[in-house]
Design an enzyme around this catalytic site. Structure first.
Site: not given
Ligand code: AMP
Length: 407
Positions: A15, A98, A187, A248, A391
């Site tokens: 990742n 990823r 996601h 965010r 993940e």
């Protein structure tokens, strides 16, 4: 390979961020994790590699300059080699990457070819922070093991099933199409994994259940999954839309940006930083770690309490919205750092939703565990679950399945 060599069954998951690489090495034959780690501050004097062997042995930490992603992967390879897990091993079957933005083209894991690279490159304008780092990670891994299949697993893939009425913004169609402006969602690997695991927890096939997945980490997103298929999600063209996140803003009137430009004299880049890095929980109260926010609330801090309430209010609105989108909901699943660990968030998010069949049992909610579990009382019509996301495992599983199928 000779006939005595084992079938390669290890998968390295990478990742890659702009200045970091997270990695995990798994053995898919025995479903075991062999090692994991992180290289951060790549390109700085103070780079750091933290390596954790998972089959025995202590965590190791290296500090000192690591110039680029190539040097980072070399250092990782050296650490793995110390545990007898070097990346030159014939047991390595593939490297799974990823990749954040796959646009509309990639709805499944994909073996990386030059055409695939060109498409990931073409998507850089809609994922300027993420795709360039992913490209660098792939190139680096290709240079290290050019003989191995490299597989891209896209964050957007699970959401490509969203119907047009959920994916399109209500803006001029020609302009939207010319610039590929639509809701892609992110996601996705987590939403796919967690929705499937939730079905498993209920003892059902994913095709039989409707699930609202709440991925609440530093980034946060919700999705509505009908019978295993994503029909809506809260992130959009970029990961900025939707829930209140660590840094965010999530949903905001787009006119706020014009106002900041015209009245506050801010540049586009400054507004970008404001909304992506200095908003959400950190903008509201100065902290983005839910543990610290809860500690401050317990100490009577009003700003932290308001930040928490705004976070919960938005979360509740999405639960309600996706309830309406799905019509019938079998489960609401909480996952990621906040969702898995913050009992007060889970409790507050469903408080007052009893008429919708949603409730949390105080005792079950307080249990700390790494296992998927139900936290709703028996009488509740809708199951409320905590389902830890994974993940890396999902990327490794998809990568291995693709390589084994010979596609
Ligand atoms: P993630 O992005 O999934 O790694 O989630 C990171 C976030 O999870 C952190 O910023 C914290 O807000 C939150 N978190 C992690 N551990 C806990 C905990 N024990 N209690 C509350 N929040 C937590």
């Amino acid at each position: 390979m000779t006939s005595t060599d084992p079938t390669p069954s290890r998968v390295l998951v990478l990742n890659s961020g702009s200045s970091s690489v997270k990695y995990q090495l798994l053995d898919m034959a025995g479903s075991t994790r062999l090692a994991s780690g992180l290289v951060e501050r790549i390109g700085e004097e103070t780079s750091r590699l933290v390596h954790t062997p998972l089959t025995g042995g202590d965590k190791r930490e290296l500090t000192g300059p690591i110039a680029d992603h190539g040097a980072a992967l070399k250092a990782v390879s050296e650490e793995l080699a110390k545990d007898g897990l070097g990346l030159d091993s014939p047991e390595l079957a593939a490297i799974g990457h990823r990749v954040v933005h796959g646009g509309l083209k990639f709805s499944a894991p994909t073996v990386i070819t030059e055409e695939v690279m060109a498409e990931i490159e073409r998507l850089v304008p809609v994922a300027p922070l993420h795709n360039p780092a992913n490209i660098t990670g792939i190139r680096t891994a290709q240079a290290l093991r050019p003989d191995l299949p490299q597989v891209a697993v896209f964050d957007t893939a699970f959401h490509t099933t969203m119907p047009e009425h959920a994916a399109r913004y209500a803006i001029d169609v020609e302009t939207a199409d010319a610039h590929r402006i639509r809701r892609y969602g992110f996601h996705g690997t987590s939403h796919a994994y967690v929705s499937r695991e939730t079905a498993k927890l209920l003892g059902k096939d994913p095709s039989e259940v409707n699930v609202i997945v709440l991925h609440l980490g530093n980034g946060a997103s919700a999705s509505a999954v009908r019978g295993g298929v994503c029909v809506d999600t809260s992130m959009g063209l970029t990961p900025l839309e939707g829930l209140v996140m660590g840094t965010r803003s999530g949903d905001i009137d787009p006119a706020v940006t014009f106002h900041l430009e015209r009245v506050a004299g801010m540049s586009t880049d400054e507004i970008d930083v404001l909304l992506n890095k200095k908003s959400g929980l950190v903008g509201l109260c100065g902290d983005n770690d839910m543990r610290e926010i809860r500690r401050r609330i317990d100490a009577g801090d009003q700003r932290a309490a308001l930040a928490f309430d705004i976070y919960i209010h938005r979360l509740k609105k999405y639960i309600g919205a996706y309830y309406a989108v799905l019509g019938k909901v079998d489960a609401v699943a909480f996952t990621a750092g906040v969702g898995e660990n913050a009992a007060p968030v889970r409790e507050a998010a469903v408080l007052g939703l009893e008429e919708l069949g949603l409730a949390v049992d105080g005792e079950l909610n307080a249990v700390r565990s790494d296992a998927p579990r139900l936290i709703s009382p028996e009488y509740a019509r809708v199951a409320v679950a905590v389902v830890p996301t994974d993940e890396e495992l999902e990327i490794a599983t998809q990568t291995y399945a693709l390589v084994r199928s010979g596609t």
